[in-house]
Structure formats: C-alpha cells, structure tokens
Enzyme design. Structure first.
Site, mmCIF file in Angstrom:
data_model
loop_
_atom_site.group_PDB
_atom_site.id
_atom_site.type_symbol
_atom_site.label_atom_id
_atom_site.label_comp_id
_atom_site.label_asym_id
_atom_site.label_seq_id
_atom_site.Cartn_x
_atom_site.Cartn_y
_atom_site.Cartn_z
ATOM 1 N N CYS A 126 30.140 81.130 19.939
ATOM 2 C CA CYS A 126 28.697 81.345 19.638
ATOM 3 C C CYS A 126 28.251 82.697 19.512
ATOM 4 C CB CYS A 126 27.902 80.223 20.431
ATOM 5 S SG CYS A 126 26.096 80.326 20.167
ATOM 6 N N GLU A 156 32.214 79.946 29.937
ATOM 7 C CA GLU A 156 31.241 81.094 29.223
ATOM 8 C C GLU A 156 31.145 82.122 30.219
ATOM 9 O OE1 GLU A 156 26.787 81.840 28.109
ATOM 10 O OE2 GLU A 156 27.494 79.846 27.720
ATOM 11 N N THR A 194 24.247 80.816 28.835
ATOM 12 C CA THR A 194 23.096 80.649 27.845
ATOM 13 C C THR A 194 22.647 79.259 27.864
ATOM 14 O OG1 THR A 194 24.930 80.057 26.246
ATOM 15 C CG2 THR A 194 24.031 82.298 26.123
ATOM 16 N N CYS A 224 19.883 80.110 25.650
ATOM 17 C CA CYS A 224 20.095 79.598 24.267
ATOM 18 C C CYS A 224 18.777 78.758 23.833
ATOM 19 C CB CYS A 224 21.244 78.495 24.030
ATOM 20 S SG CYS A 224 21.442 77.573 22.714
ATOM 21 N N SER A 253 27.269 71.318 30.426
ATOM 22 C CA SER A 253 26.433 71.877 31.279
ATOM 23 C C SER A 253 24.876 71.327 30.834
ATOM 24 C CB SER A 253 26.430 73.285 31.771
ATOM 25 O OG SER A 253 25.505 73.861 32.395
ATOM 26 N N ASN A 254 24.764 71.487 29.696
ATOM 27 C CA ASN A 254 23.392 71.102 28.901
ATOM 28 C C ASN A 254 23.052 69.808 28.910
ATOM 29 O OD1 ASN A 254 23.256 70.294 26.075
ATOM 30 N ND2 ASN A 254 25.210 71.857 26.274
ATOM 31 N N SER A 297 26.326 69.539 22.190
ATOM 32 C CA SER A 297 27.702 69.455 21.580
ATOM 33 C C SER A 297 27.984 68.015 20.886
ATOM 34 C CB SER A 297 28.549 69.437 22.735
ATOM 35 O OG SER A 297 28.347 70.988 23.253
#
Length: 355
Positions: A126, A156, A194, A224, A253-254, A297
């Site tokens: 990304c 990441e 992010t 992000c 994670s998000n 995602s």
C-alpha cells in the site's frame, strides 16, 4: 499461509448466505439495520488484490504471493482458486518465478532475498505503508531513534522495522511507554502502524510526550484514512445499536478493532464474523437495531450476504449511515499497468470511487 501446490484443487471457503436460516422473532420495537459507510475495501487493498489478479492474467499460473496479500480468508482463498500460491518466505518460491509482495509491505532484506533468487518481484505494498517506510529510512539516516507504535509480529511492523532496524523500538500500547529505556531521549520521533486504532495510537503518543517532551511527530498523520474513516462510521452507528456485526477476519487488525470501538461507543454487543453463516440466532434475541460494517480488506459481497440473512430474520429495513466519502485511487505496480498487447489497461488504477 502456504498451500504448497497450485490452488485450483482447493475447495472454496466461501459460505454463502443460507436463506431462512435465521428466524424472525418478535421484539418490542421496530427491527432495522444501520449500515456503516465507509466500510469494506480501501484503495490499498483493492490495488493489491487487482495486482494478483492481473499478474495471473499476464504471466499465468502459478504466481506466488509472500504472506496473505490482504488479511481476509475469503480474498486469499478466492485467489488461490485462480492459481495464486501463498508462501511464508521468498525462499519457498522457485527461482525465476513471479512473486507479489503483500499490501502490508516488506523489509529490504526480503527484497534482497527475492533478488538473490532471481525472482521477478511485483510490489503491491500500500502506498501509505510505503510512505511510512520512507520516513523510517529518512529518520534513521538522520541519526534519530524511532519509536514505532504497532503490534509485534504484524507484517507491516516487521517491514517498517526492517528499514531502520538498529534505530527502531517497538511500543505496542500506552503501558509499555513507562518501561522504555532510551539512550538519547532528546533525539526521538514516533511512527505508527497504519491500521491501528486512532484513539489508542494517540493515547500512546500522549504518554510518549509525557515521558519524552521533545519527541517529534512524523510530517503527516500516518494512520490510514480507511482505518480512521471506518472507526468514525462505526462510532456513529454503535450508539444506536443493540448489536453490531463486523465482517472481517481474525488476523485483520482493523476488523478486530472495529468490534472494540463499537463496544466502547455504545453498542450493547458486537461480534466479528468472516461469513454470514456464523451469525447466531441468540445474538438477535430482543434486538431491535443491528449495526453492520466491515474491515478494510472485506469485499462487499460478504456484507451483502449478511444483509440477506438479517432480512430473513426481519431486519429488512436498511439505512446507510454515511460519515465520509472516499474516492482515493492508487496506480497499480508499473509491471501491471499495460495489458498483454502493451496497451494501457482499463484497470490501471486500484481503489473505490464509491463509498
């Protein structure tokens, strides 16, 4: 995730909505769904998924991918069925093959390892992660010590630390700030993973500033936009929801954080599911309002299946709660911007122009 063979023989893990699986039971009020927007695919995820699809179109199967291209089991398994092979490290890729680096990014050591094996690498990192990598390189070259806020073991984080390994210290949460031992506390700067929670990240930054008043900020917000936008949307939905359902995978994670944010901001209950078939009847007992969202995602088809199942349970009234519009798009890796005939491909961009 490694399958070790061409994936066309693997069964699809997609579990389609099973109509009439959930019962329409009475509640005191009116049943409804609040659908958070923005939700689902962000521009970086869309770019990475299209990169694998186009690499398969250009070069044929198999195309290898280091780690999961994005953290979603449905996306990964769908690409496996198209001929992608997911490996843990580039050493598993046959020499001279095509390999795609995931959206989460890689360290310089991984890039060198691919080059040493003569691999034809396609970087689907990304661009927002790439920005953090460049900042790590710059700050490291300036002799600054970097405090990286993130989760140990996340791809990441591993990639970012690899760009300034000897000058980076990882902090996972505010409590760890108290245990930091820094040789040069007046020469610090912080960066962040992010996909972290905005609230948690800034609490860690606050603690860092208390201990190290001269710590410098990165030049711009590294969190992000998609992470922030989805958290803002679910906060607005959660306050009016008896139940929140977050579509997303356990290693996202998000997505995991969206469940926590929903509970912190008023939802009476919140659960994460990969597929609509995982929704349990008892979750709906006495529930009038269901909030629905998805991680960055997650393809929209999985959200649609959740809405279909909820409609069978009487939650057919769906209202979208919009807190932001997203129109960001990223160019694909340069190797994939033209079709097999050398013409500019109509899918040379990744991203979503609609919310």
């Amino acid at each position: 995730m490694t399958n070790g063979a061409i994936a066309v023989d693997l069964p699809t893990p997609r579990v389609p909505a099973l109509r009439n699986r959930l019962r329409d039971t009475p509640v005191n009020g009116t049943k409804r769904v609040l659908l958070a927007a923005p939700r689902g695919y962000c521009a970086g995820v869309d770019r990475a998924v299209i990169a694998v699809e186009k690499a398969l179109e250009h070069y044929g199967s198999p195309v290898y991918v280091r780690k999961q291209i994005v953290h979603n089991v449905h996306v990964v398994s769908t690409l496996e069925r198209q001929g992608a092979i997911f490996v843990d490290e580039v050493e598993e890729v046959p020499e001279g093959s095509h390999v795609v680096f995931s959206a989460h990014g890689v360290s310089p050591a991984v890039v060198q390892g691919a080059a040493d094996r003569g691999l034809q690498a396609i970087d689907a990192t990304c661009p927002l992660v790439t920005k953090v990598h460049r900042e790590a390189v710059r700050f490291g070259s300036q002799g600054r010590h970097i405090i990286l806020i993130g989760h140990a073991g996340h791809e990441e984080v591993e990639g970012t630390m690899g760009h300034a390994a000897d000058r980076t210290t990882l902090v996972q949460n505010p409590a760890e700030v108290d245990d930091l031992v820094i040789d040069d506390p007046d020469n610090l700067v912080w960066l962040s993973q992010t996909t972290l929670s905005v609230d948690e990240t800034m609490e860690t930054v606050r603690r860092l500033r208390e201990r190290f008043p001269t710590i410098q900020n990165p030049p711009s917000d590294d969190i992000c936009y998609a992470t922030q936008n989805r958290q803002v949307a679910i906060k607005k939905v959660a306050v009016d929801s008896d139940l929140v359902i977050v579509v997303g995978s356990a290693n996202s994670s998000n997505s995991v954080r969206l469940v926590e944010v929903a509970l912190e901001h008023g939802a009476k209950a919140a659960y994460r599911v990969d597929y609509s078939s995982e929704i349990k009847q008892e979750w709906l007992d006495g529930v009038e309002t269901v909030g629905v969202t998805s991680g960055a995602s997650v393809p929209e088809v999985l959200v649609k299946e959740v809405l279909d199942d909820l409609a069978d349970a009487g939650y057919g009234d769906v209202s979208e709660v919009v807190t932001a519009e997203e129109d960001l798009m990223f160019s694909l890796p340069k190797e994939l911007r033209k079709d097999a005939q050398g013409q500019t491909d109509t899918r040379a961009l990744g991203g979503r122009t609609a919310r």
